[in-house]
Write a protein that holds these residues in place. Structure first.
Motif, PDB file in Angstrom:
ATOM      1  N   GLN A   1       0.811  -1.214   0.000  1.00 51.18           N
ATOM      2  CA  GLN A   1       0.000   0.000   0.000  1.00 51.18           C
ATOM      3  C   GLN A   1       0.845   1.264   0.000  1.00 51.18           C
ATOM      4  OE1 GLN A   1      -2.553  -0.398   3.398  1.00 51.18           O
ATOM      5  NE2 GLN A   1      -3.788  -2.044   2.506  1.00 51.18           N
ATOM      6  N   HIS A   2       1.893   1.274   0.852  1.00 50.21           N
ATOM      7  CA  HIS A   2       2.643   2.523   1.040  1.00 50.21           C
ATOM      8  C   HIS A   2       3.853   2.640   0.105  1.00 50.21           C
ATOM      9  CE1 HIS A   2       0.110   3.525   4.404  1.00 50.21           C
ATOM     10  NE2 HIS A   2       0.392   2.377   5.009  1.00 50.21           N
ATOM     11  N   SER A   3       4.663   1.613   0.052  1.00 51.52           N
ATOM     12  CA  SER A   3       5.869   1.703  -0.781  1.00 51.52           C
ATOM     13  C   SER A   3       5.533   1.588  -2.265  1.00 51.52           C
ATOM     14  CB  SER A   3       6.861   0.605  -0.391  1.00 51.52           C
ATOM     15  OG  SER A   3       7.270   0.765   0.949  1.00 51.52           O
ATOM     16  N   LEU A   4       4.587   0.717  -2.597  1.00 46.99           N
ATOM     17  CA  LEU A   4       4.249   0.530  -4.012  1.00 46.99           C
ATOM     18  C   LEU A   4       3.076   1.406  -4.446  1.00 46.99           C
ATOM     19  CD1 LEU A   4       4.555  -3.363  -4.342  1.00 46.99           C
ATOM     20  CD2 LEU A   4       6.324  -1.619  -4.535  1.00 46.99           C
ATOM     21  N   LYS A   5       2.477   2.125  -3.495  1.00 44.86           N
ATOM     22  CA  LYS A   5       1.388   3.070  -3.794  1.00 44.86           C
ATOM     23  C   LYS A   5       0.187   2.369  -4.446  1.00 44.86           C
ATOM     24  CE  LYS A   5       4.178   6.397  -2.534  1.00 44.86           C
ATOM     25  NZ  LYS A   5       4.068   6.981  -1.183  1.00 44.86           N
ATOM     26  N   ILE A   6      -0.134   1.176  -3.924  1.00 44.28           N
ATOM     27  CA  ILE A   6      -1.311   0.469  -4.436  1.00 44.28           C
ATOM     28  C   ILE A   6      -2.487   0.818  -3.537  1.00 44.28           C
ATOM     29  CG2 ILE A   6      -2.357  -1.774  -4.944  1.00 44.28           C
ATOM     30  CD1 ILE A   6       0.418  -2.877  -5.407  1.00 44.28           C
ATOM     31  N   SER A   7      -3.433   1.543  -4.081  1.00 43.56           N
ATOM     32  CA  SER A   7      -4.570   2.010  -3.296  1.00 43.56           C
ATOM     33  C   SER A   7      -5.438   0.833  -2.863  1.00 43.56           C
ATOM     34  CB  SER A   7      -5.401   2.994  -4.122  1.00 43.56           C
ATOM     35  OG  SER A   7      -6.584   3.315  -3.446  1.00 43.56           O
ATOM     36  N   SER A   8      -6.039   0.959  -1.679  1.00 43.37           N
ATOM     37  CA  SER A   8      -6.873  -0.124  -1.151  1.00 43.37           C
ATOM     38  C   SER A   8      -8.108  -0.364  -2.023  1.00 43.37           C
ATOM     39  CB  SER A   8      -7.303   0.185   0.282  1.00 43.37           C
ATOM     40  OG  SER A   8      -8.045   1.387   0.316  1.00 43.37           O
ATOM     41  N   HIS A   9      -8.529   0.624  -2.811  1.00 48.42           N
ATOM     42  CA  HIS A   9      -9.722   0.393  -3.636  1.00 48.42           C
ATOM     43  C   HIS A   9      -9.420  -0.534  -4.811  1.00 48.42           C
ATOM     44  CE1 HIS A   9      -8.075   3.651  -6.243  1.00 48.42           C
ATOM     45  NE2 HIS A   9      -8.746   3.027  -7.199  1.00 48.42           N
ATOM     46  N   HIS A  10      -8.108  -0.824  -5.021  1.00 44.71           N
ATOM     47  CA  HIS A  10      -7.743  -1.803  -6.037  1.00 44.71           C
ATOM     48  C   HIS A  10      -7.762  -3.226  -5.490  1.00 44.71           C
ATOM     49  CE1 HIS A  10      -5.481   1.580  -8.276  1.00 44.71           C
ATOM     50  NE2 HIS A  10      -6.598   1.302  -8.912  1.00 44.71           N
ATOM     51  N   HIS A  11      -7.877  -3.365  -4.177  1.00 42.92           N
ATOM     52  CA  HIS A  11      -7.804  -4.699  -3.586  1.00 42.92           C
ATOM     53  C   HIS A  11      -8.991  -5.551  -4.005  1.00 42.92           C
ATOM     54  CE1 HIS A  11      -4.951  -3.464  -0.075  1.00 42.92           C
ATOM     55  NE2 HIS A  11      -4.471  -3.194  -1.262  1.00 42.92           N
ATOM     56  N   HIS A  12      -8.742  -6.848  -4.061  1.00 43.38           N
ATOM     57  CA  HIS A  12      -9.823  -7.791  -4.333  1.00 43.38           C
ATOM     58  C   HIS A  12     -10.877  -7.661  -3.234  1.00 43.38           C
ATOM     59  CE1 HIS A  12     -11.976 -11.583  -4.875  1.00 43.38           C
ATOM     60  NE2 HIS A  12     -11.440 -11.649  -6.085  1.00 43.38           N
ATOM     61  N   ARG A  13     -12.124  -7.634  -3.606  1.00 44.93           N
ATOM     62  CA  ARG A  13     -13.184  -7.323  -2.633  1.00 44.93           C
ATOM     63  C   ARG A  13     -13.344  -8.392  -1.572  1.00 44.93           C
ATOM     64  NH1 ARG A  13     -18.656  -9.026  -4.956  1.00 44.93           N
ATOM     65  NH2 ARG A  13     -18.150 -10.396  -6.698  1.00 44.93           N
ATOM     66  N   HIS A  14     -12.897  -9.634  -1.860  1.00 45.85           N
ATOM     67  CA  HIS A  14     -13.053 -10.700  -0.876  1.00 45.85           C
ATOM     68  C   HIS A  14     -11.792 -10.916  -0.045  1.00 45.85           C
ATOM     69  CE1 HIS A  14     -16.946 -11.658  -2.432  1.00 45.85           C
ATOM     70  NE2 HIS A  14     -16.487 -11.979  -3.627  1.00 45.85           N
ATOM     71  N   SER A  15     -10.617 -10.777  -0.660  1.00 47.51           N
ATOM     72  CA  SER A  15      -9.382 -11.144   0.033  1.00 47.51           C
ATOM     73  C   SER A  15      -8.609  -9.962   0.595  1.00 47.51           C
ATOM     74  CB  SER A  15      -8.470 -11.905  -0.933  1.00 47.51           C
ATOM     75  OG  SER A  15      -8.069 -11.056  -2.004  1.00 47.51           O
TER      76      SER A  15
END
Length: 744
Positions: free
Chosen positions: A270-284
């Protein structure tokens, strides 16, 4: 890549195979999904036969393929009936056809199978067994409520498949077969590299990370008739991600693998790679692989060379975990992929004379050569016994097979205890049964035989009478008084299992008519003809019959363990399931016996079969315990279980086989009386190749992938092009899911 290019013309219909209750784990989270759906350059159609033919022309060498045997179980079992206890002649036939297809192209095959689960993966093993339990409870609920088991949606590996598949390859087909000390993936990679193998056949994404054989073929996508499959290309993957081969282990660690769990990397992602939580799989709550993997690769590109990075792991640990003290995880994760190519290959040693070897060395050698099964050496090394989730009705009055045969194992442990120099006090057992949460093992005390237990050395170096007598005493002291040794050799072990079930407990495990059905199945002329078995139609599926079959097959696995300790006083080819057992045939006779068929009917009115039947039953009946006196039921009766296998606390001592728990999702059954909902499942004929009809038969075609929706576009990174052939058919098929490991 010239050879692969020649094979691309052969399009393969890639069919996703979902393994339930068994198979291999997938090492790198999401890597296979990324390759199949978003990286067509590194995942493409090939034909193994064409590759092998071209390889021979170019090199003049015999193409060697190293096979991860555990990955193959689901594919090789195919569409055989799975719910009733396994169709073994059909399974052997499938394996023989698979072998002929590959060897027709001059391919040499070597098979490796897993040993015990490493303790570092025990939590994962337990979690998966409990997940399997949910599937099993669902299947029994469907059966009892007259609902269909759908082709393509429901499947569970039959008990014993992992235990006896090595015997088929080694003793029936004559292939080199090896059993590892724990999981086999690294050994497979090392063996392939050392021996110049053309390729590896399996289904574990770790094979993409290892710098091993050039070709890594998918067993899940293999067409057994044409040999079309999918190849995962690590060189192409590194080109797409702009990293080097030696950086692949770091890629695995930063994505998440068997050492570093993806859950521990969420902050880094999330922080180092800047992957927003809204991109996360909705189940996992995990980022999808098509976003995560390219970003991890970009991060690696900004790091020093591998040589420098290995000397700066604390710095990397601070960036990844915010904690330099966790650098050991990175070290272990990277080291996991380092192949040992210098040490002697113990799988190629040919040792003829073992008489002067230490007993532990002798056991190790026979374990590696797949002569003993996987439990004996495991226990002698001080490790645990494992018994996975099986097709048992955890809400019934029937006990779990793991508990039923615990007394037998305790006697085997005493034999092994006498040969272990450091002593063997208690054996930890990780077994799934009613009430077990698998949070801690049961501790089982070895049990001395009446008259004393011999050591393993005494058995292996002793005469056949000692081996036989020890085998009989472990089953039941009274078995020695019978004429079981005069039975046809292939009936000795199944009758001994029945003797144990009916005579070694306070009350018989099986009802009298259930024992009749089982003996009729052993003797049936139908069982001996694979074509008759195929045409046999089952009018319904009985829940209790499924459980009884699972207990019997669990017993056969335990008896194989015993016979291995006794140095096989019964020939190995007479103790394999296809010598006397077919689950579908047993179910056929079970339904007939339950409906009131007489013994003459079960014996097909053949005098020869009837005579053998009566001889077998006459061995058992005089030694069964007398019926317990009738008494009014009470609230604490064992017929009124109340504990859920997912909620109860694990047993510290061996449990009585008559204490069962009731899953919270199902009411308990009262023994000896029909219940509502019914315990049978009505089924109708399924037409293979067409749409699944309602009420289709699990006996006809109970396999195929569990579908799933592919991820939608996430809008951050464009997927590498072109798409893989698997992604092109995503509307109809989902990417191959992670198979789960089974120990039986």
């Amino acid at each position: 890549m010239q050879l692969a290019g020649l094979a691309r013309d052969g399009r393969v219909q890639a069919v996703t195979q979902l393994k339930k209750g068994g198979g291999k784990t997938m090492g790198v989270r999401g890597l296979q999904s990324f390759l199949e759906s978003h990286c067509g350059q590194a995942c493409y159609n090939i034909n193994i036969g064409k590759i092998a033919d071209e390889y021979q022309k170019k090199t003049g060498k015999t193409p060697l393929i190293v096979v991860d045997g555990m990955s193959c179980l689901r594919k090789l079992y195919g569409k055989l009936n799975w719910i009733c206890g396994g169709q073994w002649k059909g399974y052997v036939d499938h394996i023989q056809e698979f072998y002929k297809s590959l060897t027709a192209h001059g391919i040499s095959l070597v098979f490796f199978f897993d040993g015990n689960t490493p303790e570092r993966k025990r939590e994962t093993w337990s979690h998966r067994r409990l997940e399997n339990l949910k599937d099993v409870m669902n299947y029994f609920s469907l059966i009892k409520n007259n609902k269909e088991l759908e082709y393509g949606k429901h499947f569970f590996l039959p008990t014993g498949l992992a235990a006896f598949t090595p015997v088929i390859f080694k003793d029936v087909l004559g292939c080199p077969v090896f059993t590892c000390l724990d999981e086999c993936d690294k050994v497979v990679a090392e063996y392939a590299k050392k021996n110049g193998a053309m390729g590896i056949l399996g289904q574990d994404s770790d094979y993409v990370i290892y710098n091993t054989a050039n070709y890594y073929f998918s067993i899940n996508h293999l067409n057994l008739e044409t040999l079309d499959t999918v190849m995962y290309d690590r060189l192409a993957l590194t080109r797409v991600l702009h990293i080097t081969i030696d950086q692949l282990p770091v890629l695995s660690c930063l994505i998440g693998n068997d050492v570093i769990h993806q859950e521990d990397l969420l902050l880094f992602h999330q922080h180092s790679l800047k992957i927003s939580s809204h991109h996360h799989h909705r189940h996992s709550n995990r980022p999808p692989p098509e976003i995560l993997i390219p970003k991890v690769a970009t991060f690696i590109n900004n790091q020093p060379s591998m040589e420098q990075l290995l000397n700066q792991l604390p710095v990397l640990a601070r960036a990844v975990f915010r904690d330099e003290n966790k650098c050991h995880l990175l070290s272990e994760g990277i080291k996991m992929y380092k192949l040992d190519l210098e040490s002697q290959d113990e799988f190629s040693q040919k040792i003829e004379d073992t008489s002067n070897m230490d007993i532990m060395d002798r056991v190790r050698l026979r374990h590696i050569n797949s002569d003993l099964g996987r439990h004996l050496y495991t226990i002698m090394r001080g490790e645990s016994y494992e018994s996975s989730t099986t097709l048992e009705d955890y809400s019934s009055s029937l006990p779990s097979g793991a508990i039923v045969f615990q007394g037998l194992r305790a006697k085997i442990y005493r034999i092994l205890q006498k040969s272990v120099k450091d002593g063997l006090t208690q054996v930890p057992e990780w077994c799934m049964y009613s009430g077990s949460t698998l949070k801690e093992p049961d501790l089982v005390d070895p049990v001395e035989l009446e008259g004393g237990s011999p050591s393993l050395e005494e058995l292996w170096d002793g005469d056949k009478d000692l081996k036989w007598r020890t085998f009989v005493d472990c089953v039941h002291p009274s078995l020695w008084e019978t004429k079981i040794r005069t039975l046809p050799p292939h009936l000795v072990v199944p009758v001994a299992i029945l003797f144990y079930l009916q005579c070694s407990h306070p009350k018989p495990i099986l009802k009298d008519w259930e024992m009749n059905a089982m003996m009729a199945a052993f003797l049936s002329p139908i069982r001996q003809d694979i074509n008759l078995i195929r045409t046999l139609a089952l009018p319904r599926i009985d829940a209790r019959a499924v459980h009884v079959a699972a207990i019997f097959m669990k017993g056969l696995v335990n008896f194989y363990f015993l016979l291995a300790a006794c140095d096989f006083p019964v020939d190995k080819m007479n103790i394999v399931p296809w010598a006397f057992w077919d689950g579908k045939v047993f179910h056929h006779y079970y339904l007939r016996a339950k409906s009131g068929a007489k013994i003459e009917d079960l014996c097909e009115h053949k005098d020869v079969i009837l005579k053998q039947f009566l001889e077998m039953k006459g061995l058992i009946m005089p030694h069964m315990p007398p019926p317990a006196p009738l008494r009014p039921p009470t609230s604490c009766s064992p017929d009124h279980p109340s504990r859920s296998p997912t909620l109860g606390s694990p047993s510290k001592k061996p449990r009585s086989p008559y204490t069962n728990a009731t899953p919270s999702t199902s009411p308990p059954n009262t023994p000896g009386r029909e219940q509502n909902p019914p315990t049978t499942l009505a089924i109708t004929k399924n037409t293979l190749g067409g749409k699944q009809s309602r009420g289709s038969s699990p006996a006809v075609s109970p396999t195929s992938p569990r579908g799933g929706k592919p991820h939608g576009k996430m809008g951050v990174h464009k997927s590498p092009q072109p798409k893989s052939p698997i992604a092109k058919s995503a509307a109809a098929k989902s990417p191959a899911k992670s198979p789960k490991k089974m120990a039986s």
